[in-house]
Design a protein around this motif. Sequence first.
Motif, short mmCIF file in Angstrom:
data_model
loop_
_atom_site.label_atom_id
_atom_site.label_comp_id
_atom_site.label_asym_id
_atom_site.label_seq_id
_atom_site.Cartn_x
_atom_site.Cartn_y
_atom_site.Cartn_z
N ILE A 1 -43.22 -6.04 78.90
CA ILE A 1 -42.67 -5.61 80.04
C ILE A 1 -43.75 -5.55 81.25
O ILE A 1 -44.76 -5.14 80.87
CB ILE A 1 -42.09 -4.22 80.06
N CYS A 2 -43.62 -6.16 82.34
CA CYS A 2 -44.43 -6.07 83.33
C CYS A 2 -43.78 -5.38 84.86
O CYS A 2 -42.88 -6.07 85.15
CB CYS A 2 -45.19 -7.25 83.67
N LEU A 3 -44.37 -4.45 85.16
CA LEU A 3 -43.65 -3.88 86.44
C LEU A 3 -44.89 -3.74 87.41
O LEU A 3 -45.79 -3.10 87.20
CB LEU A 3 -43.21 -2.46 86.37
N ILE A 4 -44.69 -4.49 88.47
CA ILE A 4 -45.46 -4.59 89.62
C ILE A 4 -44.95 -3.74 90.79
O ILE A 4 -43.83 -3.86 91.29
CB ILE A 4 -45.76 -5.81 90.31
N GLY A 5 -45.63 -2.27 90.91
CA GLY A 5 -45.01 -1.41 91.89
C GLY A 5 -45.10 -1.77 93.30
O GLY A 5 -45.94 -2.88 93.57
N ASP A 6 -44.63 -0.90 94.24
CA ASP A 6 -44.56 -1.57 95.39
C ASP A 6 -45.82 -1.27 96.05
O ASP A 6 -46.02 -1.69 97.31
CB ASP A 6 -43.52 -0.84 96.32
N ASP A 7 -46.86 -0.60 95.46
CA ASP A 7 -48.09 -0.31 96.06
C ASP A 7 -49.27 -1.45 95.51
O ASP A 7 -50.29 -1.77 95.83
CB ASP A 7 -48.80 1.01 95.88
N GLY A 8 -48.73 -2.36 94.79
CA GLY A 8 -49.34 -3.62 94.35
C GLY A 8 -50.59 -3.18 93.47
O GLY A 8 -51.71 -3.56 93.30
N ALA A 9 -50.59 -1.90 92.75
CA ALA A 9 -51.69 -1.45 92.01
C ALA A 9 -51.75 -1.78 90.84
O ALA A 9 -51.10 -1.26 89.69
CB ALA A 9 -51.43 0.14 91.78
N VAL A 10 -52.64 -2.88 90.50
CA VAL A 10 -52.62 -3.59 89.30
C VAL A 10 -54.15 -3.32 88.82
O VAL A 10 -54.46 -3.91 87.96
CB VAL A 10 -52.45 -4.93 89.30
N GLY A 11 -54.94 -2.58 89.46
CA GLY A 11 -56.10 -2.20 89.19
C GLY A 11 -56.67 -1.19 90.15
O GLY A 11 -56.17 -0.69 91.00
N ASP A 12 -58.03 -0.95 90.07
CA ASP A 12 -58.77 0.20 90.76
C ASP A 12 -59.19 -0.61 92.24
O ASP A 12 -59.35 -1.69 92.14
CB ASP A 12 -60.17 0.64 90.30
N GLY A 13 -59.28 0.34 93.31
CA GLY A 13 -59.30 -0.30 94.40
C GLY A 13 -60.61 -0.90 94.71
O GLY A 13 -60.98 -1.85 95.49
N THR A 14 -61.77 -0.39 93.73
CA THR A 14 -63.03 -1.04 93.92
C THR A 14 -63.22 -2.31 92.88
O THR A 14 -64.30 -2.89 93.08
CB THR A 14 -64.07 -0.01 93.63
N ASP A 15 -62.11 -2.80 92.14
CA ASP A 15 -62.42 -3.79 91.41
C ASP A 15 -62.07 -5.19 92.12
O ASP A 15 -61.31 -5.07 92.85
CB ASP A 15 -61.32 -3.77 90.01
N ARG A 16 -62.89 -6.04 91.83
CA ARG A 16 -62.82 -7.50 92.28
C ARG A 16 -61.59 -7.98 91.46
O ARG A 16 -61.50 -7.82 90.31
CB ARG A 16 -63.98 -8.43 91.99
N LEU A 17 -60.81 -9.09 92.41
CA LEU A 17 -59.56 -9.67 91.93
C LEU A 17 -59.89 -10.19 90.61
O LEU A 17 -59.20 -10.29 89.63
CB LEU A 17 -59.11 -10.47 93.06
N ARG A 18 -61.00 -11.13 90.39
CA ARG A 18 -61.12 -11.91 89.36
C ARG A 18 -61.52 -10.96 88.07
O ARG A 18 -61.00 -11.34 86.95
CB ARG A 18 -62.65 -12.78 89.47
N ASP A 19 -62.00 -9.53 88.41
CA ASP A 19 -62.17 -8.74 87.41
C ASP A 19 -60.88 -8.33 86.94
O ASP A 19 -60.76 -8.12 85.47
CB ASP A 19 -63.24 -7.60 87.76
N ILE A 20 -60.20 -8.01 87.77
CA ILE A 20 -58.72 -7.53 87.25
C ILE A 20 -57.87 -8.54 86.42
O ILE A 20 -57.36 -8.14 85.56
CB ILE A 20 -57.81 -7.09 88.76
N LEU A 21 -58.04 -9.87 87.08
CA LEU A 21 -57.31 -10.96 86.11
C LEU A 21 -58.19 -11.04 84.99
O LEU A 21 -57.42 -11.31 83.76
CB LEU A 21 -57.52 -12.18 86.82
N ASP A 22 -59.40 -10.83 84.72
CA ASP A 22 -59.94 -10.96 83.34
C ASP A 22 -59.43 -9.70 82.62
O ASP A 22 -59.15 -9.91 81.30
CB ASP A 22 -61.44 -10.86 83.43
#
Lengths: 288, 230, 122
Positions: free
Chosen positions: A75-96
Motif C-alpha cells: 500500500i502506498c499513500l501520498i498525503g496532501d503535504d507530499g511528505a515522503v521524506g525529511d525536508g532536508t533530504d535531497r530528492l535523489r536520496d529520498i528515491l534511493d
Amino acid sequence: MIATNALQVRYGDTIAVHDLDLELAAGRIYGLLGRNGAGKTSLLSTLAGFRKPSAGTVTLDGRPVFETLESTSRICLIGDDGAVGDGTDRLRDILDMAATLRPGFDTGYAAHLMDRFALDRKKTLGALSRGQRSAFGVVAGLASRAALTMFDEAHLGMDAPTRQLFADELLADYGAHPRTFLLSTHLIEEQSPLFEQVLILHEGRLLWRGDVDDLRSRGIAVTGPASVVDDFVYGLTVLAERALGPTKQVTLYGDLDDEHRKLAARYGLELGPVALQDLFIHLTGGVP
Amino acid sequence: MTRFPIARYLLLNHTPFLAMCLGGLALFGAVALGVTAALTTVTLSVADIGGQILHWLAFGYGFSAAGVLSTMIVHGRTRREFITQHAVFQVITAGLLALLVTGVYAAEAGVYRLAGWERRLQEHHVFGAGDYPMIFVAYWSMLAIALMIGAFVGVAFLRGDAAILWALLAAVVLVLAAGGVNGFFSLGFNRLDLESLPLTAGLSVPLFVAGWAALWLAARDVAVRTKVPA
Amino acid sequence: MFDDRSPIYRQIADQIKDDVFRGLLAAGAQVMSTNQYAAYYRINPATAAKAFQQLVDEGVLYKRRGVGMFVHDGAQQRLREQRRERFFAQVLEPMAAEARELGIPVADVVARIHQLIPGDDR
C-alpha cells in the motif's frame, strides 16, 4: 482487495469516519470526493495503516493492514503535504531510500518520471514549490507500483499542464501495470473522467458510490415558468431551486419516468443535464 | 527485499553524517585549542570539554526519530520494524562514535605530551585520562542512552497530549540514572563513583532497554501526521 | 474535449460512429485499443471499453480475441440507415411541428428545402 468493516475513526469526541463498510476491487481507479472535513484524509490514513482504526477493521486481501508488513508494503499513500521524506533530504536520496524500503519500487520508472516532471534530483524536499512537491509525491507514489496506491489531492498546487501530465502518466502506467488507485480530489469535473467509480464521503459517511456517468445522469434541471415548475416537481427529489424573474430552475435528483417527461414536453418545460460539480454540491448540502 | 531495511538505510546514510558532525566538532576543538594555546596556558583536555556537547547533540538527533518513523511508515514499513531496527542502529552508531571519540582522546594525549601541556579531565568522570577502554565504554553508554531518550521523547511528541509528560518524566529519570552509571550528567547526588568497566557496561544495558520500552510504548500504535517543514 | 453533460462513453461511441459513417474508419479496419483511447482522451480505460461494448452491441464493431476491435463490414450501411430513420424522427417531425405552430405554409417549407438542396427535383 481492500475492505473496511464497521470502520470508525475518532479524534477524542469527534468522529471523522462512522461505521464504514467499503470494499474496493482490484485493478480499478477510484475517485474519492467530499467536502473539506468530510473525512477523506482520515479514511485514507486508516486504509494505509498510518492510523489505527478506532473501531472496526481494515483488511487487504483478508489480512489486517495496521502493523502488518505483508499489507503495508503493498500500500502506498501520498498525503496532501507530499511528505515522503525529511525536508532536508535531497530528492535523489529520498528515491534511493524508497528503493531500499519498498520491495516493488521501480527506480528506472522513477527516473523517467523525474525527467517528465522536470524535477531536480539535487534539490531538497523542503526547497520545492507546492506544485513541485506534489509532483514529487506523484513520482514516489507511481514508482512504488504498490497494489493499492492512494493520492490525497495529488494535484495540489500543480498547474494545468502538470495535472495533464499526471493524468497521462497515471493512465499509461495503469495500462501497463494494472493496480488499484484511490485518488481524492476537489477538481471534480477535471479529474472524474479518470475514475471508473467515485465514492462521495459526507460527514464521515459514504453518501454515494458508483459510476461517474451514472451520477451525471441522476441530475436533471427543469426550467420554465415558476408556477408550472412548482407543480411539475411536486413529489420529486428537489436538490436546489433558482429563480430569475418569472423563470425558475429546479435541480432534481433521480430518474425521471416517461410520464413526467411527456408532461414536461406538454407544458413546455425545458429538461437539461446538471454539471457534475453542481450535482456534488447539491448532494453534499448545497452552498452554505 | 533487503533485510533490515530501516537499520540499513540509517546506518548507510545517517551514521556517516553523524560521524562527519563529530569530525567537524573535533576540528573545531583543535582550532579552539590552538587559539587558547596562543593566548594562555592550556591545562584542560579540550576533548573532554567538547565531549559534554555530544550528550545534548545525541538527544537532539534522537528526537528526529519521530520524523524517521513517519517516513518509514509512508514507505510501507511498520512501527514494529522501526522500534527494533532504530534501536540496533542506535547501538551500532553510538559504538562507532564512541570509538572515534576514544581516538580523539588518544590523539589529544599525544599532542599535549609533545606540547608539554597539562591535561586535566573533569573530576566526575568514571575514567582517567589514559583509561581508553573505560572512555570508550562510558561514551558508548552515554551516546546510546541519549539517542534512545531523544527518540522516545520525539515519538511521544508525535503522539501528543499526556504521552509527552510521561516521556519527559521517564527521560529525567533515565538521564539521572545513566549519569550515575556512565559519569555524564552527574549532579552529585546521583554519583555512583563506579570505577569498574564491567559494572558501567552491565548497568548501561538495562537502562538502554528501559528507554527501548518507552520507545515501544510511544511508537507501537502512534498515528502518523506527516509534514514537511518548508 | 468532452462536454460535462452526457456520458463520456456515449460521446466516444458517437465519435467512432461518425468516423465509420464518414468512411474514416473503413470496414475491417482496426480501432485503437481501450488503453490508447484512454490515453488520448485522458479517461479511464473502462469508460472506453464501455463505448466499445455499446458499439459491439449495435453491430458497428466486432471483437477478435487477443487482437482488438474491428469495424464490421456492414457497419457504414447500417449507420446510414440508422441516421435516415433518425432524420425523420428527430429532425423532420419537430420541424413540421414548429412550422405548424408558426403557421408557415407547407409550400413555403418545401420551396425553401428545394432552395437548400438544388438539383433534386424528383
